[in-house]
Design a protein around this motif. Sequence first.
Motif, short mmCIF file in Angstrom:
data_model
loop_
_atom_site.label_atom_id
_atom_site.label_comp_id
_atom_site.label_asym_id
_atom_site.label_seq_id
_atom_site.Cartn_x
_atom_site.Cartn_y
_atom_site.Cartn_z
N PHE A 166 0.81 -1.22 0.00
CA PHE A 166 0.00 0.00 0.00
C PHE A 166 0.84 1.27 0.00
O PHE A 166 0.49 2.26 -0.64
N LYS A 167 1.95 1.25 0.73
CA LYS A 167 2.75 2.49 0.85
C LYS A 167 3.44 2.86 -0.46
O LYS A 167 3.89 4.00 -0.63
N TYR A 168 3.53 1.91 -1.39
CA TYR A 168 4.16 2.19 -2.68
C TYR A 168 3.16 2.68 -3.71
O TYR A 168 3.55 3.09 -4.81
N ASN A 210 0.54 5.37 -5.01
CA ASN A 210 0.24 6.78 -4.76
C ASN A 210 -0.29 7.44 -6.02
O ASN A 210 -0.20 6.90 -7.12
N ALA A 267 -4.26 -0.65 5.71
CA ALA A 267 -5.27 -0.08 4.81
C ALA A 267 -5.78 1.26 5.35
O ALA A 267 -5.98 2.21 4.58
N LYS A 301 -4.16 3.39 7.12
CA LYS A 301 -3.12 4.41 6.93
C LYS A 301 -3.14 4.98 5.51
O LYS A 301 -2.70 6.11 5.29
N SER A 302 -3.63 4.19 4.58
CA SER A 302 -3.67 4.63 3.17
C SER A 302 -5.06 5.09 2.74
O SER A 302 -5.27 5.39 1.56
N SER A 303 -5.99 5.12 3.68
CA SER A 303 -7.39 5.44 3.34
C SER A 303 -7.56 6.87 2.83
O SER A 303 -8.55 7.19 2.19
N ASN A 304 -6.57 7.74 3.14
CA ASN A 304 -6.66 9.12 2.64
C ASN A 304 -6.25 9.22 1.18
O ASN A 304 -6.48 10.24 0.53
N LYS A 305 -5.65 8.16 0.65
CA LYS A 305 -5.20 8.16 -0.75
C LYS A 305 -6.24 7.55 -1.69
O LYS A 305 -6.46 8.03 -2.80
#
Length: 255
Positions: A81-83, A85, A119, A121-125
């Motif tokens: 997920f962190k990759y 964007n 998930a 942590k990435s919900s804003n993306k």
Amino acid sequence: MNILSKQSAPVLITGGFVSIVLYHLIEYYGSKYHIRQRFFNNFWGYLGPLVDKKLSKFKKELFSEAHGRVLDVGSGVGPTFKYLNNDTNRDSDKKRPPITNVVSIEPNPFMQQQLIEAANKSSNKFDIKILPKTIEQAYKDGDLENETFDTVICNLVLCSIPDQDTVLVDIQNLLKPGGKFLFIEHVCSDKILNRWFEHLINPLWSLIGDGCKLDRVTDEKIKHMAGWEKVSISQIKIKQPFKHIYGIAIKESLK
């Protein structure tokens, strides 16, 4: 020699019987109590971050190609997920469409909590939907439909999927025409001695790695599949015990 044979026979028979009983007990209780999945969750909890850090440069480059509706197969605890964007300031291909949403597949019940946290942590993306099942089961249940994904990602997962050939076909079918399959995997070594060693330890490794196989030629299978418009595969040349590759396969567009 006859005396030895007579003395050894009961021991061999008893040993064989005990081995068979133990095998079935391990299989039964291992499945019932998810022993392999429990162990792998703990094992990968230590090893996973180290592997991810070592491969981060290649993952960042590869997964920047993701766009549209994304399927992440075998998400584990969510390191991919962190990759992902939607950074419009990146140097490469600024016109690439953004990621709209992600469907995450992960059957290991002991990884679910960490996966949910990743998930969130990435919900804003982008939105992330988690399916706690195998891709085969999700496909069978109708959670996944053909030609509905712009991108499919496999991040060190094809080594452990039992029916790899079927899943590769499923992945291609799930992609829209022109869609991208992004993968980073470890595969069987090209060097004879390394390959022999991988075959030797494969049964034990598969046991502790929840089905992971060291001797798969995933890169060759993808390369020779029909239905791809283009396949690009590179070897990751860094110091590591196993051969790793990463690549992109683009599904044929409609004519």
